[in-house]
Design a protein around this motif. Structure first.
Motif, PDB file in Angstrom:
ATOM      1  N   LEU A 441      53.112 -26.297  25.853  1.00 42.95           N
ATOM      2  CA  LEU A 441      53.447 -24.965  26.377  1.00 42.95           C
ATOM      3  C   LEU A 441      52.131 -24.240  26.608  1.00 42.95           C
ATOM      4  O   LEU A 441      51.381 -23.994  25.664  1.00 42.95           O
ATOM      5  CB  LEU A 441      54.294 -24.185  25.357  1.00 42.95           C
ATOM      6  N   LEU A 442      51.843 -23.937  27.868  1.00 47.16           N
ATOM      7  CA  LEU A 442      50.504 -23.421  28.172  1.00 47.16           C
ATOM      8  C   LEU A 442      50.444 -21.909  28.384  1.00 47.16           C
ATOM      9  O   LEU A 442      49.403 -21.312  28.274  1.00 47.16           O
ATOM     10  CB  LEU A 442      49.933 -24.149  29.397  1.00 47.16           C
ATOM     11  N   GLU A 443      51.605 -21.272  28.715  1.00 47.68           N
ATOM     12  CA  GLU A 443      51.526 -19.816  28.952  1.00 47.68           C
ATOM     13  C   GLU A 443      52.014 -19.032  27.745  1.00 47.68           C
ATOM     14  O   GLU A 443      52.721 -19.562  26.904  1.00 47.68           O
ATOM     15  CB  GLU A 443      52.406 -19.396  30.129  1.00 47.68           C
ATOM     16  N   LYS A 444      51.633 -17.773  27.709  1.00 47.65           N
ATOM     17  CA  LYS A 444      52.206 -16.860  26.715  1.00 47.65           C
ATOM     18  C   LYS A 444      53.401 -16.164  27.356  1.00 47.65           C
ATOM     19  O   LYS A 444      53.432 -15.995  28.566  1.00 47.65           O
ATOM     20  CB  LYS A 444      51.167 -15.801  26.317  1.00 47.65           C
ATOM     21  N   PRO A 445      54.374 -15.737  26.557  1.00 49.67           N
ATOM     22  CA  PRO A 445      55.521 -15.033  27.143  1.00 49.67           C
ATOM     23  C   PRO A 445      55.066 -13.784  27.904  1.00 49.67           C
ATOM     24  O   PRO A 445      54.056 -13.178  27.555  1.00 49.67           O
ATOM     25  CB  PRO A 445      56.350 -14.637  25.922  1.00 49.67           C
ATOM     26  N   ALA A 446      55.865 -13.416  28.920  1.00 46.66           N
ATOM     27  CA  ALA A 446      55.523 -12.256  29.755  1.00 46.66           C
ATOM     28  C   ALA A 446      55.402 -11.011  28.898  1.00 46.66           C
ATOM     29  O   ALA A 446      56.089 -10.860  27.897  1.00 46.66           O
ATOM     30  CB  ALA A 446      56.621 -12.064  30.791  1.00 46.66           C
ATOM     31  N   GLY A 447      54.455 -10.131  29.286  1.00 47.34           N
ATOM     32  CA  GLY A 447      54.355  -8.843  28.583  1.00 47.34           C
ATOM     33  C   GLY A 447      53.368  -8.843  27.433  1.00 47.34           C
ATOM     34  O   GLY A 447      52.980  -7.796  26.949  1.00 47.34           O
ATOM     35  N   ARG A 448      52.930 -10.051  26.973  1.00 48.42           N
ATOM     36  CA  ARG A 448      51.963 -10.070  25.865  1.00 48.42           C
ATOM     37  C   ARG A 448      50.595  -9.672  26.403  1.00 48.42           C
ATOM     38  O   ARG A 448      50.150 -10.205  27.412  1.00 48.42           O
ATOM     39  CB  ARG A 448      51.857 -11.495  25.283  1.00 48.42           C
ATOM     40  N   LYS A 449      49.950  -8.760  25.694  1.00 45.34           N
ATOM     41  CA  LYS A 449      48.622  -8.328  26.167  1.00 45.34           C
ATOM     42  C   LYS A 449      47.548  -9.211  25.532  1.00 45.34           C
ATOM     43  O   LYS A 449      47.712  -9.671  24.408  1.00 45.34           O
ATOM     44  CB  LYS A 449      48.386  -6.873  25.756  1.00 45.34           C
ATOM     45  N   PRO A 450      46.410  -9.417  26.239  1.00 41.79           N
ATOM     46  CA  PRO A 450      45.325 -10.193  25.610  1.00 41.79           C
ATOM     47  C   PRO A 450      44.800  -9.461  24.370  1.00 41.79           C
ATOM     48  O   PRO A 450      44.912  -8.236  24.269  1.00 41.79           O
ATOM     49  CB  PRO A 450      44.258 -10.280  26.697  1.00 41.79           C
ATOM     50  N   ILE A 451      44.253 -10.228  23.443  1.00 38.19           N
ATOM     51  CA  ILE A 451      43.722  -9.635  22.204  1.00 38.19           C
ATOM     52  C   ILE A 451      42.239  -9.340  22.410  1.00 38.19           C
ATOM     53  O   ILE A 451      41.491 -10.201  22.869  1.00 38.19           O
ATOM     54  CB  ILE A 451      43.922 -10.601  21.020  1.00 38.19           C
ATOM     55  N   ASP A 452      41.835  -8.128  22.079  1.00 39.99           N
ATOM     56  CA  ASP A 452      40.428  -7.735  22.204  1.00 39.99           C
ATOM     57  C   ASP A 452      39.695  -8.238  20.959  1.00 39.99           C
ATOM     58  O   ASP A 452      39.926  -7.762  19.853  1.00 39.99           O
ATOM     59  CB  ASP A 452      40.388  -6.201  22.295  1.00 39.99           C
ATOM     60  N   THR A 453      38.829  -9.254  21.142  1.00 44.14           N
ATOM     61  CA  THR A 453      38.128  -9.842  19.993  1.00 44.14           C
ATOM     62  C   THR A 453      36.686  -9.356  19.967  1.00 44.14           C
ATOM     63  O   THR A 453      35.968  -9.480  20.963  1.00 44.14           O
ATOM     64  CB  THR A 453      38.151 -11.380  20.077  1.00 44.14           C
ATOM     65  N   ARG A 454      36.268  -8.794  18.840  1.00 43.69           N
ATOM     66  CA  ARG A 454      34.890  -8.288  18.730  1.00 43.69           C
ATOM     67  C   ARG A 454      34.183  -8.951  17.560  1.00 43.69           C
ATOM     68  O   ARG A 454      34.805  -9.234  16.540  1.00 43.69           O
ATOM     69  CB  ARG A 454      34.901  -6.776  18.501  1.00 43.69           C
TER      70      ARG A 454
END
Length: 693
Positions: A441-454
């Motif tokens: 499974l390569l995609e994330k479900p619709a509506g998930r926002k990317p995670i801001d990694t610092r």
């Protein structure tokens, strides 16, 4: 039965000279409990004692072997002062230095006026050459025995290199030449020595190159191990495939009902995976498929729709998770989805006792329960199914090849779908799941926002601790993961306790703590309090890696992120970003950062793709470290080093295909030798899958 020729190698290590009950306890930690395990423990360096200059020519900080005349002993005046022995050759003087020395012993070893051979590291002190505690002392006629190349082994507290070296020499004496299991043409092409010769050479490196993964003896031994691994997997696969399956097809009614009620549409990968699974199930063969998908890629829905195919066909299905928390989480996700259908799932975990358990077992045995969700409690002997058709195993890596077979024994021709959120590099896929077909499974479900990694220095920790107050005020829930301490659970838990106390002093009762030494029920209670919002900050050791789904958790703080493997960091980060709100992951690192540490944190910042991360992890750290093999159920190789031996793995896989085509029951001369190989690498169980023998 293990062949007799291998009996000496499977005796306990206490059968070796110098390895008593006390030493064996320490040694087993790094080798294992049998003599054969000691043979697989290869040196990581060597000390070359062949260099024999004169005293005046000996370079600083170098290991040398010298012939010297002993001049005079100077015993120490107090306990702290060193005991010195002055000696010389025709080019100049030198001192031998001993601390906490026994004078009578040294006078015997180094008699004044006599010539001795000494070997050790030399350095200059106030212009005079000195050697502190020589490694070797002998008479002139022992020169050849002293002037050797000594292997240096990876050690653990309580085991010296001397003890390890002696044990390994003893183990090598117990070996005999075994029948050759390699293809003669391939062996010749590779210029590889025989097995026993390869072992001897690997334990006696003479040059730097002999320690490399591509030295001929090490390559040969690595190939033996990979060949055993691939042959074992192929035999398991064949056994599962051979056991006739049955064609499982449903009318699609239940699945359509569920699809209509879903608040989202399935991703392309989910649709593709379901198509592959459906095709497998319709075949009259047993399905053995691995579903790989990152955290949050929607494996549970695929599992449910797969289970419904079996249920539509009049069979039962089980979904099994490694922990109670996960099993209950699956139940919470699945139960509402089934609410409009005639199916009532049951859950069975180790916690269910007495009357309640009996009731659940009865519903499973009569077939009234068409879908059972639970932990490995589902496979205990007293659990009987009316007609089990499909088993879905979540987080497969707690579950080895042999459990896959045990599970399939719970019903007639059970189809198996295994799911993992651990992205596994393709190379390692072959070593752990070579017996399975794979869907991703390569995609994330619709509506998930990317995670801001610092990425941030640990020196900012105080600022971070104070700034999370603002996030809590806005309703955020926060994971705070404490540093990994490989050597000690105690230190790890102490660090977590300290961070918990500190944050509690700032935010009071809104902070909770979980660690690995807590009882299951205690852990569950804290996790539940976090999931329901009774607490806002969860301080944890890595026990939260695989587990609870808290869509409201939007912040992940990882202390000493440089100590974690990439896959582990990726798993931890996957705990957030499960809802619709933006999420932040802070990786706090301790300075100075190694080059490797920098590379790992940069990859985390640059990508959220678990498969890219897994491949990079393998490249940076090698297979032994990736995914923390111990926890991940990936085989822990003693001799093969991936990715350095990646080509050998592919060759072993091709070799096995050919072997089983030409000699399916391993009955030929080479086949019999390959059976010995399986026993040598303790793949005993798989030999049972051969018809003869």
């Amino acid at each position: 039965m293990r062949p007799e020729i291998l009996f000496p190698l499977f005796r306990p290590i206490t059968a070796l000279t110098g390895v008593g009950p006390r030493i064996s306890k320490f040694m087993e930690k790094i080798t294992g409990e049998h003599i054969v395990d000691v043979l697989w423990h290869l040196p990581s360096a060597f000390i070359d004692r062949r260099f024999s200059p004169k005293i005046a020519e000996a370079p600083d900080n170098t290991v040398v072997t010298l012939e010297v005349s002993i001049a005079k002993h100077f015993p120490s005046r107090n306990r702290r002062a060193p005991y010195k022995v002055s000696c010389f050759d025709e080019t100049g003087p030198m001192d031998l230095v001993f601390f906490n020395a026994r004078g009578d012993y040294l006078k015997k070893q180094l008699p004044e006026g006599e010539v001795r051979i000494i070997s050790g590291t030399v350095e200059r002190f106030q212009g005079v050459l000195q050697m502190t505690h020589p490694d070797r002392i002998g008479k002139p006629d022992e020169l050849a025995d002293i002037q050797t190349v000594d292997p240096v082994y990876p050690l653990t507290a309580g085991v010296t290199n001397k003890v390890m070296g002696k044990a390994i020499r003893g183990a090598l004496e117990k070996t005999t030449e075994l029948p050759e299991w390699l293809d003669p043409a391939f062996k010749q092409k590779k210029k590889w020595p025989h097995w026993q010769e390869a072992l001897e050479a690997a334990h006696h490196p003479q040059e730097e190159e002999d320690l490399f993964a591509d030295s001929l003896p090490r390559e040969r031994l690595a190939y033996d191990e990979l060949l055993a691994n691939q042959l074992a997997l192929a035999l398991v696969r064949r056994t599962v495939r051979r056991a006739a399956g049955r064609s499982v097809t449903g009318n699609g009614n239940l699945r359509q009902q569920i699809r209509d009620s879903l608040p989202f549409t399935l991703t392309n990968s989910q649709e593709e995976a379901l198509k592959e699974i459906e095709a497998d199930l319709s075949e009259p063969l047993r399905m053995l498929r691995l579903l790989q998908g990152d955290v949050g890629s929607g494996k549970t829905v695929v599992a449910l729709l797969t289970a419904l195919i079996a249920i539509e066909a009049g069979m039962q299905a089980v979904i099994m998770a490694p922990t109670e928390i996960l099993a209950r989480q699956h139940m919470e996700t699945i139960e509402p989805l089934l609410s409009g259908t005639p199916i009532t799932p049951v859950i069975l975990t180790g916690r269910d006792k007495g009357k309640k358990r009996t009731e659940i077992l009865e519903r499973i045995a009569t077939g009234e329960a068409q879908l059972a969700i639970g932990t490995h409690a589902l496979f205990q002997e007293d659990v009987d199914f009316a007609n089990l058709g499909l088993a879905v195993i979540d987080e497969q890596h707690r579950f080895g090849v042999h459990q896959r077979l045990a599970l399939a024994g719970k019903g007639q021709h059970v189809d198996v779908l295994v799911m993992t959120a651990t992205p596994i590099p393709r190379t390692l896929m072959l070593t752990a799941y070579g017996d399975m077909d794979v869907s991703r499974l390569l995609e994330k479900p619709a509506g998930r926002k990317p995670i801001d990694t610092r990425v941030m220095a640990l020196s900012k920790l105080e600022d971070v601790a104070h700034s999370i107050g603002r996030m809590i005020a806005k309703g955020a829930r926060i994971y705070w993961v404490c540093p990994l301490v490989e050597e000690s659970d105690k230190i790890e838990i102490a660090a977590a306790q300290e961070r918990f106390d500190h944050l509690q002093s700032l935010y009071g009762e809104r902070v909770g703590l979980v660690h690995g030494k807590m009882k299951g029920a205690e852990k569950d209670a804290v996790m539940t309090a976090f999931a329901t919002g009774e607490i806002d900050v969860l301080v944890a050791t890595t026990v939260i890696e695989v587990g609870v789904n808290v869509p409201e958790a939007t912040v992940m703080i990882i202390e000493h992120a440089e100590r974690f493997g990439l896959a582990q960091l990726h798993q931890l980060r996957g705990r957030i970003g499960r809802g619709m709100d933006a999420s932040t992951c802070l990786l706090l690192y301790g300075a100075p950062l190694s080059e490797n540490g920098q590379a790992r944190l940069k990859i985390m910042r640059d990508t959220e793709d678990g498969f890219v991360i897994a491949e990079e992890d393998l490249r940076l750290r090698g297979a032994g470290e990736v995914l923390g093999t111990r926890q991940s159920g990936l085989p822990e190789f003693k001799l093969a080093q991936l990715p350095a031996h990646e080509e050998l793995l592919a060759a072993a896989r091709d070799d096995v295909k050919l072997i089983l085509e030409q000699d399916p029951e391993l009955a030929s001369e080479r086949g019999q030798a390959l059976r010995t190989l399986l026993y040598l690498f303790e793949e005993d169980a798989t030999v049972g899958y051969l018809r003869s023998g």
